[in-house]
Design a protein around this motif. Structure first.
Motif, short mmCIF file in Angstrom:
data_model
loop_
_atom_site.label_atom_id
_atom_site.label_comp_id
_atom_site.label_asym_id
_atom_site.label_seq_id
_atom_site.Cartn_x
_atom_site.Cartn_y
_atom_site.Cartn_z
N ASN A 73 30.07 52.29 -8.51
CA ASN A 73 29.28 52.70 -7.34
C ASN A 73 30.07 52.66 -6.04
OD1 ASN A 73 26.16 53.06 -7.95
ND2 ASN A 73 27.00 51.53 -9.38
N VAL A 211 29.26 53.27 -0.89
CA VAL A 211 28.58 54.04 -1.95
C VAL A 211 28.49 55.52 -1.56
CG1 VAL A 211 26.39 54.38 -3.15
CG2 VAL A 211 27.22 52.09 -2.77
N ARG A 218 28.36 57.96 -12.45
CA ARG A 218 27.40 56.92 -12.87
C ARG A 218 26.05 57.58 -13.10
NH1 ARG A 218 29.59 56.46 -7.23
NH2 ARG A 218 27.83 56.80 -5.86
N PHE A 219 25.30 57.01 -13.97
CA PHE A 219 23.92 57.48 -14.17
C PHE A 219 23.01 56.26 -14.33
CE2 PHE A 219 20.15 58.85 -16.35
CZ PHE A 219 19.82 60.00 -15.67
N ASP A 222 23.50 53.71 -11.60
CA ASP A 222 23.51 54.19 -10.21
C ASP A 222 22.72 53.20 -9.34
OD1 ASP A 222 23.02 55.46 -7.79
OD2 ASP A 222 23.09 57.45 -8.71
N GLN A 224 22.27 53.16 -6.12
CA GLN A 224 21.40 53.73 -5.07
C GLN A 224 20.01 53.99 -5.63
OE1 GLN A 224 24.15 56.81 -3.80
NE2 GLN A 224 23.73 56.27 -1.67
N GLU A 225 19.97 54.46 -6.87
CA GLU A 225 18.67 54.66 -7.53
C GLU A 225 17.96 53.31 -7.68
OE1 GLU A 225 17.11 57.47 -8.33
OE2 GLU A 225 18.77 58.51 -7.36
#
Ligand SMILES: Cc1ncc(COP(=O)(O)O)c(C=O)c1O
Length: 380
Positions: A73, A211, A218-219, A222, A224-225
C-alpha cells in the motif's frame, strides 16, 4: 501428564479462558450495528498497544498477509528500500518488497545481533532509501531491535519506516507516534493470546499520504478500502467475526491488568528465562543487550541436535518449545514466553528442559535454575 500441551513456542500461544469462551459464542452479522460497535472496541483498544492515535486496521489473514498489506500500500515498483535482515522475518519483509518490484538493499545482521543506527546511517547515506523495513522482535533469533533509534535514522532521510511487530505487540512497548514509525504490522497469535488468523496494520498520517502515489498492486489488502469501510463501522469483506469477539475480550483483559503491568510481566518472564537458562549452564544465543523479553533463543549443548531435545520435551513433558529455523536448525532452541504464560509455566518448562537434557546425557542441575527464577520473582 496434563492432557493439553503447554505452548512455550513464540506463537501460537496459550488461550486464556475468556478467549476460549468468546470463541464459542454465536457468529454475528458483519453489516449490523453490533459489529460496528465491536470493531470500534477492537480498534480503539489496540491503539495504546501500538502507541498511536492513527488508524489501526484489522485484517482477516495471517500476519504475513498484514506484512504484505504493510508493504504494497505504501511503495511502488522501483522504490529504493533498505531491508534489515535480522533473521527469517526480516528477510520475509524484504522479500515481499522485492516480489512487488522494489529495489531492495539488504542490511544483513549477524544472527543473534541487532542492526545498529551507525550501520543503517552509512547504508542510508549511500542508498537514499524511500523506505526502511525492519522487525522489532526477530522471533527466529530472540533479538529485540531498537526501533526508535533505527526509525530516527530512516526519518532523517525522509524514508518511510515499516515495522513488523508481529511477535512483540502487546508484550514489548511500542510507541509508533513518538518514534515516528509509519506502518506497524502485528498478528493475533502471539502476545495477543488469540488463535492465528487476524492481522493488524497501523498507519501514520504520512503513510496515508504515501498511499496516494503508491503503485504496487493490491486488491484484498487494499488499505484505503479498509479505511473507507472502517469509517462506516465495517470491513470490505466478511471478517472473522468470532475472532473479533475474542479480540474484544483480549482488549478487556489487557485493560484490566494495565498495559504497563503487561509489559512488566513480560520483562520478568524474559529475565526469568535468561537467568534459568544460564543457571543450567546453557548459552544464550542473542546478544544480551538486545535480548528479547518474549522469545529466548538458547544454544544447544555441544553435540546435541536441538531438534532431538525439542522432540523429547514434547514427548515426555507435553510442552512445546521451538527449534531453530533455517541455518539455525539443530543448533538452537527457542522458548516463547508471551501472552498469558507466567512463572508457573516457566518453572515447568525449565524443569522439562533440565530433565530432558539429563535423559539425553547432558548433566545439569535444575535446582540452580529454579532458584534463579525465584530470585527474579522476588526482585519484581
Ligand atoms: C516476527 C514475525 N513476523 C511475521 C510472522 C509471520 O506470521 P504468520 O505465520 O501469522 O504469517 C511471524 C510468525 O512467527 C513472526 O514471528
Amino acid at each position: 501428564m496434563n492432557r493439553e500441551p503447554l505452548l512455550m513456542i513464540p506463537g501460537p500461544t496459550n488461550l486464556p479462558h475468556a478467549v476460549r469462551e468468546a470463541l464459542g459464542q454465536p457468529s454475528i452479522y458483519h453489516r449490523d450495528s453490533e459489529f460496528a460497535q465491536l470493531l470500534d472496541v477492537c480498534t480503539e483498544g489496540l491503539k495504546p498497544l501500538f502507541g498511536t492515535d492513527s488508524d489501526v486496521l484489522i485484517l482477516t489473514s495471517s500476519s504475513t498477509g498484514a506484512m504484505e498489506a504493510g508493504v504494497v500500500n505504501f511503495l511502488s515498483p522501483g522504490d529504493r528500500v533498505i531491508a534489515i535482515s535480522s533473521g527469517k522475518f526480516g528477510e520475509r519483509l524484504g522479500e515481499i518488497a522485492a516480489t512487488f518490484g522494489a529495489q531492495v538493499s539488504w542490511l544483513t545482521v549477524e544472527p543473534g545481533r541487532a542492526a545498529t543506527p551507525e550501520v543503517l546511517t552509512a547504508l542510508a547515506a549511500d542508498r537514499k532509501p524511500d523506505a526502511v523495513l525492519l522487525v522489532q522482535n526477530e522471533t527466529s533469533t530472540g533479538v529485540c531491535q531498537d526501533v526508535a533509534a533505527l526509525a530516527e535514522v530512516a526519518n532523517s532521510h525522509g524514508a518511510l519506516v515499516i515495522v513488523d511487530a508481529v511477535s512483540s505487540l502487546g508484550g514489548i512497548p511500542f510507541e509508533m507516534d513518538d518514534w515516528s514509525v509509519d506502518v506497524v504490522i502485528a498478528g493475533s497469535q502471539k502476545a495477543l493470546m488469540l488463535p492465528p488468523g487476524l492481522g493488524f496494520v497501523a498507519v501514520s498520517e504520512r503513510a496515508w499520504q504515501a498511499v496516494e502515489s503508491a503503485q504496487m498492486p493490491r486488491f484484498y489488502f487494499d488499505l484505503q478500502e479498509a479505511k473507507k469501510s472502517a469509517r462506516k463501522g465495517q470491513t470490505p469483506y466478511t471478517p472473522n467475526v468470532n475472532m473479533m469477539v475474542a479480540l474484544a475480550e483480549v482488549v478487556a483483559l489487557i485493560q484490566a491488568e494495565g498495559l504497563p503491568n503487561v509489559y512488566r510481566r513480560h520483562h520478568q518472564m524474559g529475565e526469568a528465562a535468561r537467568a534459568a537458562v544460564q543457571a543450567l549452564d546453557l548459552a544464550l544465543f542473542a546478544d544480551p543487550q538486545y535480548a528479547s523479553d518474549v522469545v529466548t533463543a538458547v544454544e544447544s549443548p555441544e553435540g546435541l541436535d536441538s531438534t532431538n531435545l525439542v522432540k523429547h520435551i514434547r514427548d515426555e513433558h507435553n510442552i512445546l518449545v521451538s527449534g531453530g529455523q533455517g541455518d539455525l536448525k539443530g543448533k538452537i532452541f527457542r522458548l516463547g514466553h508471551l501472552g498469558c504464560a507466567g512463572l508457573t509455566e516457566m518453572r515447568r518448562t525449565i524443569q522439562a528442559v533440565a530433565s530432558s537434557l539429563a535423559d539425553l546425557g547432558y548433566q545439569c542441575t535444575v535446582e540452580a535454575a529454579l532458584d534463579a527464577i525465584e530470585e527474579v520473582a522476588a526482585n519484581a
